[in-house]
Design an enzyme around this catalytic site. Structure first.
Site, PDB file in Angstrom:
ATOM      1  N   SER A  88       1.421 -11.643 -17.379  1.00  0.00           N
ATOM      2  CA  SER A  88       2.073 -11.575 -16.078  1.00  0.00           C
ATOM      3  C   SER A  88       1.978 -12.994 -15.759  1.00  0.00           C
ATOM      4  CB  SER A  88       1.478 -10.432 -15.268  1.00  0.00           C
ATOM      5  OG  SER A  88       2.411 -10.044 -14.377  1.00  0.00           O
ATOM      6  N   LYS A 140       6.055  -1.978  10.654  1.00  0.00           N
ATOM      7  CA  LYS A 140       5.134  -2.703  10.831  1.00  0.00           C
ATOM      8  C   LYS A 140       3.715  -2.228  10.034  1.00  0.00           C
ATOM      9  CE  LYS A 140       2.723  -6.509  12.470  1.00  0.00           C
ATOM     10  NZ  LYS A 140       3.245  -7.799  11.988  1.00  0.00           N
TER      11      LYS A 140
END
Length: 264
Positions: A88, A140
């Site tokens: 990765s 949020k």
């Protein structure tokens, strides 16, 4: 006089930078500092030894960009050497090297992006704990640990994942001179061996760190017996033997990276 002799000696050495464990902010700081030292001391070649499962996206990108910049601006020859695992984000930073050498049995690949969040809603219900949230907008508190994601939040996060995934695929395609379609055939999160990586075009050669050193010397026009100069001091034996040291570091990373896009 002594300083000139010292610097002259380093110009006939191969820098070594070791990237071990998860890639995060401290890793970035250490590697960027090492690359700056290599630039200042005019070290002609570097072996980037990678033994990492990956890490945070932005830190991996900054290391990659610094490697490319050093190669393009100073002509430094950089060879990546894969250890036990280079997956990765470990693959991503290797794309900043000119050439890549992997052991046949290295675990590599895992090209993809993941965002992880923790949901302990059921546990909180059992102990009678709830949270009151006042927020400026509906998203949020996305990935809040006390509730499930909404369908809209899943869409937002998937778009973020898709964008960072495309950045990863584009970087691999450009660095390895492969088409985007070819990269996507194996950039689905799967892991593969170093030998498979060679057949896929992800690495250039199979070999050890010593083979990478010899290749770096050849590319930089140095003698084959040219030795390493550690730009990042290797961890001492005592540091490696501290009980639970690696586990604690990984736990810390899991906590601070919760909710972040990861190449891990």
């Amino acid at each position: 006089m002594l300083q000139r002799l010292f610097l002259g000696g380093l110009r006939r050495r191969i820098g070594r930078i070791e990237v071990t464990g998860v890639i995060e902010s401290k890793t970035r700081e250490r590697v960027l500092k090492a690359l700056k030292e290599a630039e200042e001391k005019q070290i002609p070649a570097i072996v980037l030894r990678i033994d990492s499962p990956g890490g945070t996206v932005a830190d991996s990108q900054e290391i990659y960009n610094a490697l490319v910049r050093l190669r393009e601006q100073k002509g430094t020859r950089i060879i990546a050497s894969f250890g036990n695992i280079a997956a990765s984000g470990g693959v991503y930073i290797a794309m900043g090297a000119e050439k890549i050498v992997s052991n046949p049995g290295t675990i590599t690949g895992s090209i993809g992006v993941i965002i992880r969040g923790n949901n302990i809603e059921r546990l909180l219900d059992k102990v009678g704990i709830s949270f009151k949230v006042i927020k400026s907008g509906p998203y949020k508190d996305i990935l809040s640990f006390d509730r499930e994601l909404t369908a809209e939040e899943r869409t937002i996060l998937q778009e973020l994942i898709d964008i960072t995934y495309s950045q990863f695929v584009q970087t691999v395609a450009t660095a390895r001179k492969l088409s985007l379609n070819v990269v996507r055939t194996f950039a689905d999160g799967r892991i593969f061996s170093g030998e498979q990586a060679l057949h896929l075009g992800v690495v250039d050669r199979l070999g050890s760190e010593e083979d990478a050193r010899l290749w770096a010397a050849e590319l930089a026009g140095l003698e084959p017996e040219t030795k390493f100069y550690d730009l990042i001091p290797r961890r001492s034996g005592w540091a490696r033997l501290i009980p639970g040291g690696e586990a604690l570091a990984r736990l810390h990373f899991d906590v601070v990276s919760s909710g972040l896009p990861l190449w891990l």
